[in-house]
Design an enzyme around this catalytic site. Structure first.
Site, PDB file in Angstrom:
ATOM      1  N   ASP A  75       0.861  -1.181   0.000  1.00 47.28           N
ATOM      2  CA  ASP A  75       0.000   0.000   0.000  1.00 47.28           C
ATOM      3  C   ASP A  75       0.896   1.229   0.000  1.00 47.28           C
ATOM      4  OD1 ASP A  75      -2.210   1.575   0.013  1.00 47.28           O
ATOM      5  OD2 ASP A  75      -2.858   1.075   2.043  1.00 47.28           O
ATOM      6  N   ASP A 110      -3.763   7.159  -3.703  1.00 48.69           N
ATOM      7  CA  ASP A 110      -5.129   7.635  -3.908  1.00 48.69           C
ATOM      8  C   ASP A 110      -5.643   8.370  -2.677  1.00 48.69           C
ATOM      9  OD1 ASP A 110      -4.952   4.766  -2.960  1.00 48.69           O
ATOM     10  OD2 ASP A 110      -7.012   5.247  -2.416  1.00 48.69           O
ATOM     11  N   ALA A 177     -11.731   2.484   0.546  1.00 46.81           N
ATOM     12  CA  ALA A 177     -12.514   3.287   1.499  1.00 46.81           C
ATOM     13  C   ALA A 177     -13.831   2.614   1.897  1.00 46.81           C
ATOM     14  CB  ALA A 177     -12.761   4.683   0.931  1.00 46.81           C
ATOM     15  N   CYS A 260     -14.173 -24.293  16.680  1.00 48.51           N
ATOM     16  CA  CYS A 260     -13.992 -25.095  15.456  1.00 48.51           C
ATOM     17  C   CYS A 260     -13.059 -26.262  15.738  1.00 48.51           C
ATOM     18  CB  CYS A 260     -13.480 -24.221  14.308  1.00 48.51           C
ATOM     19  SG  CYS A 260     -11.712 -23.866  14.331  1.00 48.51           S
ATOM     20  N   CYS A 262      -9.852 -26.617  14.236  1.00 50.39           N
ATOM     21  CA  CYS A 262      -8.469 -26.352  13.828  1.00 50.39           C
ATOM     22  C   CYS A 262      -7.511 -26.830  14.935  1.00 50.39           C
ATOM     23  CB  CYS A 262      -8.270 -24.864  13.535  1.00 50.39           C
ATOM     24  SG  CYS A 262      -8.219 -23.800  14.996  1.00 50.39           S
ATOM     25  N   CYS A 265      -8.001 -24.981  18.254  1.00 50.45           N
ATOM     26  CA  CYS A 265      -9.233 -25.301  18.971  1.00 50.45           C
ATOM     27  C   CYS A 265      -9.230 -26.731  19.500  1.00 50.45           C
ATOM     28  CB  CYS A 265     -10.436 -25.069  18.061  1.00 50.45           C
ATOM     29  SG  CYS A 265     -10.752 -23.312  17.716  1.00 50.45           S
TER      30      CYS A 265
END
Length: 667
Positions: A75, A110, A177, A260, A262, A265
């Site tokens: 960015d 921008d 934005a 969950c 994973c 978890c």
């Protein structure tokens, strides 16, 4: 509008949709590549302002700086500009800096105009953004570039910006934005902004929804045509002890069980985490957030492959009332979405609620109904068993001969009285093709039995308990449809189910001569698939229909000994032979159903080789992915026929990749 694509960069290819985790230069401690990140994003302005980071980046490159060897997006400092109102670097300087440190995809500086500002400010800042976009192209050497769509919450300004920068030679188009809208659950406005942008951006370039990092919005964003996402949400939420999930956010303080399966978890309990030091806990929750986010991206890709992405969107958007607002707003863009939605898919259509009535498949069916032949008498029958044509034929009659079947399954029938009674078709004057039998069913409304096995009219499921929206939808469609006929006979069950109000008289359905004609069926299918008149053009002469011995369904259609078309069992549509393609080509005027290739591609097309987008010079703008198409040269000579891989807008814009999978060429 979701698609799976390949974004090519100097440091490798990236399959989209893709999530780009934000890497904070100098602070990152998690190896995001381990969790599925093929591409990341970092901030060039932070590097530029920190002398130590700047020196290392200029000397060793940004990949060494953040220890990531895949593609890196940077960015420009626009985020800091939006947060602090000013930064001490100009557009030219930051573009040059991004190129010097070896960024794969840089970004111009921008102006991120926030939502709901006055139009005068939005217009003024947009002009600055556009000038800086032009300057970025002049400054860059080989650097791939983002150009951000701005325009605040004014869809027309977003569209204007997208049109202008879309004509420039940028590599990626972020939509900027929107973070304040996402943070405040203004999903309805996000839909307006994204759709106004995507509609006017080139299909051949990826669209990046900036700052969208919560997995519960990924499916909706992809369905709107977004390909890339970036966010620091995985770490920011972890710092606040919050777990990201596709159905929302879970706070550690409220958890008794982990959310969950994973590794995190499964390996820890909520109490384990609560008893840890904050830094250790934060890293583990961040890892969970990455697991979940990339799992959601994979799920979305699979949904795209199977053709049920909008069903996933409907599930996800029920996670929050304001997400549901966004989904409901999407119906205002259904005509645009329908242009990109493939007509034929691998998965069935599942009706999950009123929002399903706004799906592109339903709009397409309504439009294609206009292609079908018109008849005098209509018989409306309530849905009962698929395939309708086979079941109805068994229950009612067989080629006009009465059968002793139980008619109670359909209930009594009534004739609707109307001003056209005086011109009703009398039974003794009936022709074989005077009566149209149409099934009434949710969600597609009206299904003539001749096309009942065409995708997705046979490949759909709906709850037996109808909601009011679907009932009202059917009621409106029936009231409009019956106006096309001189005489209408309707099942009592339809009248009661959909609360229809007609002046009626009972009729003996067995007294009506009916004809279930396979030749008429194939002509209806061809009209529905290719366009009005295609059925007669394809299937004239000594038509011979071959059916499957196992299923009894139509498989091949011949004219004498010459194969014209094959009816595909999986979705009930025709795949042409070369003689069939020639008939269609002769019937339809240019450019209908055509993909036009240049002279370089002509010999390859005749040999039956696939057509690449860069060789296409003209195309029927209504062609969609997965449709059967004709391949011609500039003189409209038929070269081959095949299946479109992309839709017309995509084929026109892409300069790489397959456009048509050729089935056979005319050598």
């Amino acid at each position: 509008m979701g698609r799976i694509g390949i974004l090519k960069t100097p440091h490798g290819n990236v399959e989209t949709p893709a999530l780009m985790p934000v890497i904070h230069p100098g602070k990152q401690t998690i190896d995001v590549g381990k969790y599925g990140a093929d591409i990341v994003i970092t901030n060039s302005y932070i590097i530029y302002k920190n002398e130590e980071l700047k020196e290392k980046a200029l000397k060793e490159g940004v990949h060494s700086l953040i220890n990531f060897d895949g593609p890196i997006v940077t960015d420009s400092g626009s985020f800091q500009l939006s947060e602090y109102g000013d930064i001490d670097v100009n557009n030219r300087e930051i573009i040059e800096f991004q190129e010097k440190i070896g960024t794969d995809i840089g970004t111009s500086l921008d102006i991120p105009t926030p939502p709901y500002v006055k139009r005068e400010r939005a217009e003024k800042e947009l002009e600055i953004t556009l000038k800086r976009a032009e300057e970025a192209l002049e400054v860059r050497n080989k650097l791939m570039l983002n150009s951000v769509v701005q325009g605040s919450t004014f869809p027309d300004l977003r569209a204007k910006c997208a049109k202008i920068i879309g004509k420039m030679n940028f590599d990626v188009y972020p939509i900027g934005a929107v973070v304040p809208l996402l943070e405040n659950y203004k999903y309805r406005d996000v839909v307006d902004i994204v759709m106004a942008s995507v509609e006017n951006l080139p299909p051949s370039r990826p669209r990046h929804l900036m700052g969208a990092g919560h997995p519960m919005v990924f499916a909706l964003a992809v369905a709107m045509g977004c390909d890339l996402f970036d966010s620091a949400a995985y770490i920011l939420y972890a710092q606040d002890d919050r777990f990201l999930m596709p159905d929302g956010t879970y706070k550690l303080q409220n958890l008794t069980y982990m959310p969950c399966s994973c590794d995190i978890c499964q390996g820890y309990t909520p109490n384990d985490l609560r008893n840890m030091k904050k830094e250790s806990r934060m890293k583990l929750i961040a890892q969970h957030n990455l697991h979940v986010s990339f799992a959601e991206i994979r799920k979305i890709k699979q949904a795209i492959i199977e053709g049920n992405l909008l069903e996933l969107v409907e599930q996800r958007c029920r996670a929050h009332p304001y997400l549901l607002d966004g989904l409901r707003n999407l119906k205002n863009y259904i005509e645009l979405i329908e242009k990109y939605d493939p007509p034929y898919k691998k998965s069935a259509f599942f009706y999950s609620g009123p929002e399903s009535l706004n799906r592109p498949e339903i709009l397409r069916h309504e439009n294609r109904m206009e292609r079908l032949p018109k008849k005098d008498r209509l018989i409306l029958i309530d849905s009962f068993k698929k395939p309708y044509s086979k079941s109805i034929k068994n229950v009612l009659t067989d080629y006009g001969k009465k059968k002793e079947y139980d008619l109670e399954i359909l209930g009594d029938f009534y004739r609707i009285k109307n001003e056209l009674d005086k011109v009703k078709v009398e039974n003794e004057q009936d022709t074989d093709n005077s009566t149209q039998i149409t099934v009434v069913d949710v969600p597609f409304g009206l299904i003539p039995i001749e096309i009942d096995e065409v995708y997705p009219l046979a490949q759909n499921e709906t709850s037996n308990y109808l909601d009011m929206d679907s009932k009202n939808n059917i009621k409106e469609k029936v009231n409009n449809y019956i106006n096309n006929f001189k005489e209408v006979i309707i099942s009592e069950k339809i009248i009661k189910t959909y609360d229809l109000d007609f002046e009626i008289e009972k009729v003996d359905i067995e007294s009506i001569a009916l004809n279930f004609d396979d030749k008429e069926k194939i002509r209806y299918i061809a009209d529905y698939q290719f366009g009005e008149g295609a059925g007669v053009a394809l299937f004239e002469g000594n038509v011979k229909i071959i059916k499957s011995r196992k299923t009894g369904k139509i498989r091949h259609v011949y004219d004498g000994e010459e194969l014209i078309a094959t009816l595909r069992a999986s979705d009930g549509i025709f795949v042409l032979s070369m003689p069939g393609a020639k008939r269609l080509h002769q019937f339809f005027e240019y450019p209908k159903n055509r993909v036009v290739v240049n002279s370089d591609a002509e010999p390859f097309a005749r040999e039956g080789k696939s057509i690449f987008a860069k060789f296409v010079i003209d195309i029927d703008i209504n062609i969609k992915a997965n449709e059967e198409v004709l391949i011609v040269n500039e003189n409209d000579d038929l070269l081959a026929y095949g299946k479109a891989i992309l839709n017309a807008n995509e084929i026109k814009d892409f300069n790489t990749g397959q456009a048509v999978k050729t089935r056979k060429g005319d050598k």
